[in-house]
Design a protein around this motif. Structure first.
Motif, short mmCIF file in Angstrom:
data_model
loop_
_atom_site.label_atom_id
_atom_site.label_comp_id
_atom_site.label_asym_id
_atom_site.label_seq_id
_atom_site.Cartn_x
_atom_site.Cartn_y
_atom_site.Cartn_z
N GLU A 51 2.73 -59.27 27.85
CA GLU A 51 3.50 -60.43 28.31
C GLU A 51 2.63 -61.46 28.99
O GLU A 51 2.80 -62.66 28.78
CB GLU A 51 4.61 -59.97 29.26
N CYS A 52 1.71 -61.03 29.84
CA CYS A 52 0.88 -61.98 30.56
C CYS A 52 -0.29 -61.26 31.22
O CYS A 52 -0.25 -60.04 31.46
CB CYS A 52 1.69 -62.74 31.62
N ASN A 53 -1.33 -62.04 31.49
CA ASN A 53 -2.52 -61.56 32.20
C ASN A 53 -2.87 -62.57 33.28
O ASN A 53 -2.61 -63.76 33.13
CB ASN A 53 -3.71 -61.41 31.25
N LYS A 78 9.39 -52.54 31.37
CA LYS A 78 8.24 -53.38 31.74
C LYS A 78 7.24 -52.55 32.54
O LYS A 78 7.62 -51.77 33.43
CB LYS A 78 8.68 -54.60 32.54
N TYR A 79 5.97 -52.74 32.21
CA TYR A 79 4.89 -51.98 32.84
C TYR A 79 3.82 -52.96 33.31
O TYR A 79 3.51 -53.95 32.63
CB TYR A 79 4.31 -51.00 31.82
N VAL A 80 3.27 -52.70 34.49
CA VAL A 80 2.25 -53.58 35.04
C VAL A 80 1.09 -52.74 35.56
O VAL A 80 1.27 -51.65 36.10
CB VAL A 80 2.83 -54.47 36.16
N GLU A 81 -0.14 -53.27 35.36
CA GLU A 81 -1.34 -52.59 35.84
C GLU A 81 -2.27 -53.59 36.50
O GLU A 81 -2.44 -54.71 36.02
CB GLU A 81 -2.10 -51.92 34.69
N MET A 82 -2.85 -53.18 37.62
CA MET A 82 -3.88 -53.95 38.32
C MET A 82 -5.23 -53.30 38.09
O MET A 82 -5.35 -52.08 37.99
CB MET A 82 -3.62 -53.98 39.82
N VAL A 114 4.14 -63.40 43.19
CA VAL A 114 3.21 -64.12 42.34
C VAL A 114 3.87 -64.40 41.00
O VAL A 114 4.35 -63.49 40.33
CB VAL A 114 1.91 -63.32 42.13
N ASP A 115 3.91 -65.69 40.63
CA ASP A 115 4.43 -66.08 39.31
C ASP A 115 3.30 -65.96 38.30
O ASP A 115 2.31 -66.71 38.36
CB ASP A 115 4.97 -67.52 39.36
N MET A 116 3.42 -65.03 37.39
CA MET A 116 2.35 -64.77 36.43
C MET A 116 2.17 -65.90 35.43
O MET A 116 1.10 -66.05 34.84
CB MET A 116 2.65 -63.47 35.69
N GLN A 117 3.20 -66.70 35.21
CA GLN A 117 3.09 -67.80 34.25
C GLN A 117 2.44 -69.03 34.87
O GLN A 117 1.55 -69.65 34.26
CB GLN A 117 4.47 -68.15 33.69
N ASP A 161 12.16 -62.22 35.24
CA ASP A 161 11.36 -63.43 35.33
C ASP A 161 9.89 -63.03 35.32
O ASP A 161 9.55 -61.88 35.02
CB ASP A 161 11.71 -64.25 36.59
N ALA A 162 9.01 -63.96 35.62
CA ALA A 162 7.57 -63.68 35.55
C ALA A 162 6.99 -63.30 36.91
O ALA A 162 5.78 -63.32 37.08
CB ALA A 162 6.85 -64.91 34.99
N ILE A 163 7.85 -62.96 37.85
CA ILE A 163 7.40 -62.65 39.21
C ILE A 163 6.98 -61.18 39.32
O ILE A 163 7.67 -60.28 38.84
CB ILE A 163 8.49 -62.93 40.25
N ILE A 164 5.84 -60.96 39.94
CA ILE A 164 5.41 -59.62 40.33
C ILE A 164 5.10 -59.66 41.82
O ILE A 164 4.47 -60.60 42.31
CB ILE A 164 4.17 -59.15 39.53
N TYR A 165 5.57 -58.65 42.54
CA TYR A 165 5.36 -58.58 43.99
C TYR A 165 4.18 -57.67 44.30
O TYR A 165 3.98 -56.64 43.65
CB TYR A 165 6.63 -58.06 44.68
#
Length: 470
Positions: free
Chosen positions: A333-335, A292-296, A393-396, A370-374
């Motif tokens: 997955e989500c925005n 899983k990869y996340v970008e701000m 933060v729940d992304m969903q 889950d859909a949580i990102i800290y």
């Protein structure tokens, strides 16, 4: 309340947090994963996780003691070190976590003796220790020496798999059937060399060795900023350049060959792409068979409005870890846009900071699938002494589900503060305890230091709540 968030009186080195010790007031089942501060606190604390070993190196003397204090996110877990014949002034920097096993109980620590922080930049001053949570043991590794100069950013640690099955058969709170481990890193001068080499430590032989690596002629630009392990019979390591790509290397193969996987396209190409610490806005993790990869993407308000508004976007992608060379297989997955985060307008208080006025960064993927990102949120990212928080933060559902105050005295900016790790699932627990620690939420769980400003002492916990509006 007008001076809420102003710098507090500090002691140095800071005292460790009061929470999480001793063993969460009696012990209990460890959380499945933690957000852990990579910098150690100097404190003589003991609990069920405490391990010792003798230090045998120049400038290091006596026994080193390591203790972990694990709590459920969004509180940040931490660890403490104590040396029997040394005090904190004899360490160039706080001992720190270099790497943790992706799905296991190993922690690689670095300890540097010296009078100046710059002493930590010299390889000869770095001593490495391995903490094994499964049997609560601490090991001092022999120094790599000048013949094995390593790139510290590329260090990784993993269990050595069983020769027959290719797995280590490791379970939380249980012994591995094959308990040896491997530490691997790129040689200091890895890129640009005709014959790049790996530096590898085998606990079975207690020795360092070198191994040549095959680099494809079409190699891409890469600067390792993060490492995780895939494991398996070939001992696959993933070196991540959070600006560009992932490089996979089977470090236990007889002739390791590198394979490349580009990260998803940036939310928006920027002129300064590749400059600065990518961890402020990007992160990556492995969960089972998935990467899983996340970008701000920050959108700073450059108008003259006061207080300034800090809008940001965040996106998360995933890919099966078996797909090592097909960037088209990344799945969105989500925005989320920070202005869409739900708030209760009835609780707004103008005297307190809001989500739109805080500096937010260090996105960290939850390791519970889950859909949580800290996120780390600070009143002023340039100052380390201001109040800070960790947001779940729940992304969903587009909501801030939990908030915990974070002791930010030792952090500058938004690229450091904590890392996600599953080490907690393997930490020893106090005998006869089964309680699962309650996950903290809003209102904040305080993180007191021994010295606080009069203003901070006068405020009750309920008054310290942050109103997360956009």
């Amino acid at each position: 309340m007008d001076d809420y968030g102003k710098e507090k009186d500090m002691q140095w080195p800071p005292a460790p947090p009061a929470y999480g010790y001793p063993d969460d007031d009696g012990g209990g089942k460890r959380p499945p994963f933690v957000l852990i501060d990579p910098k150690a606190y100097f404190a003589d604390r003991k609990n069920a996780t405490t391990a010792f070993c003798d230090m045998k190196a120049p400038k290091l003397k006596g026994r080193l003691q390591v203790t972990f204090c694990a709590v459920a996110p969004p509180l940040v877990s931490y660890f403490c070190v104590h040396a029997t014949h040394m005090d904190h002034t004899e360490f160039a920097v706080s001992p720190f976590i270099v790497a943790t096993e992706t799905d296991g109980g190993l922690v690689l620590l670095c300890v540097v003796a010296g009078k100046r922080p710059t002493d930590a930049q010299l390889l000869r001053n770095r001593q490495y220790f391995v903490y094994d949570a499964c049997d609560c043991q601490l090991y001092h590794l022999p120094h790599p020496g000048p013949q094995h100069e390593i790139n510290g950013f590329s260090l990784a640690i993993m269990r050595e798999p069983n020769k027959g099955t290719g797995t280590c058969n490791l379970h939380p709170h249980g012994q591995a059937e094959f308990g040896h481990f491997v530490v691997a890193a790129q040689a200091r001068f890895f890129w640009g060399k005709e014959s790049p080499q790996l530096c590898i430590y085998h606990s079975a032989t207690k020795t360092w060795s070198k191994k040549p690596v095959v680099i494809d002629s079409s190699r891409e630009k890469h600067s390792t900023t993060k490492t995780f392990t895939i494991g398996g019979p070939k001992g696959t390591v993933a070196w991540v350049d959070l600006w560009r790509n992932i490089i996979f290397c089977d470090v236990l193969a007889e002739r390791p060959k590198l394979s490349y996987l580009n990260l998803p396209p940036a939310l928006r190409p920027r002129p300064n792409m590749g400059a600065g610490d990518a961890r402020s806005h990007r992160n990556i993790a492995v969960l089972g068979n998935t990467i899983k990869y996340v970008e701000m993407l920050p959108h700073p308000d450059r108008s003259s409005s006061k207080p300034a508004s800090h809008r940001w976007e965040v996106a998360a992608w995933s890919i099966q870890k078996a797909n090592r060379s097909w960037p088209k297989d990344w799945h969105t997955e989500c925005n989320l846009d920070s202005t869409h985060i739900k708030v209760d307008s009835g609780t707004t208080a103008a005297a307190l900071p809001t989500l739109s006025t805080l500096h937010v960064g260090l996105p960290t993927v939850s390791l519970q699938n889950d859909a949580i990102i800290y996120f780390l949120a600070k009143i002023d990212y340039r100052q380390s002494e201001h109040t800070a928080w960790v947001l779940a933060v729940d992304m969903q559902t587009k909501t801030v589900t939990q908030v915990a105050e974070f002791c930010a005295e030792r952090t500058l900016g938004l690229a450091l503060g904590y890392n996600a790790s599953s080490i907690s699932a393997y930490l020893q627990t106090a005998p006869g305890t089964q309680r699962i620690p309650k996950r903290p939420g809003v209102p904040l769980m305080k993180c007191p230091s021994k010295k606080q400003s009069k203003d901070a002492r006068d405020h009750k916990e309920d008054d310290a709540m942050v109103i997360f509006s956009s």
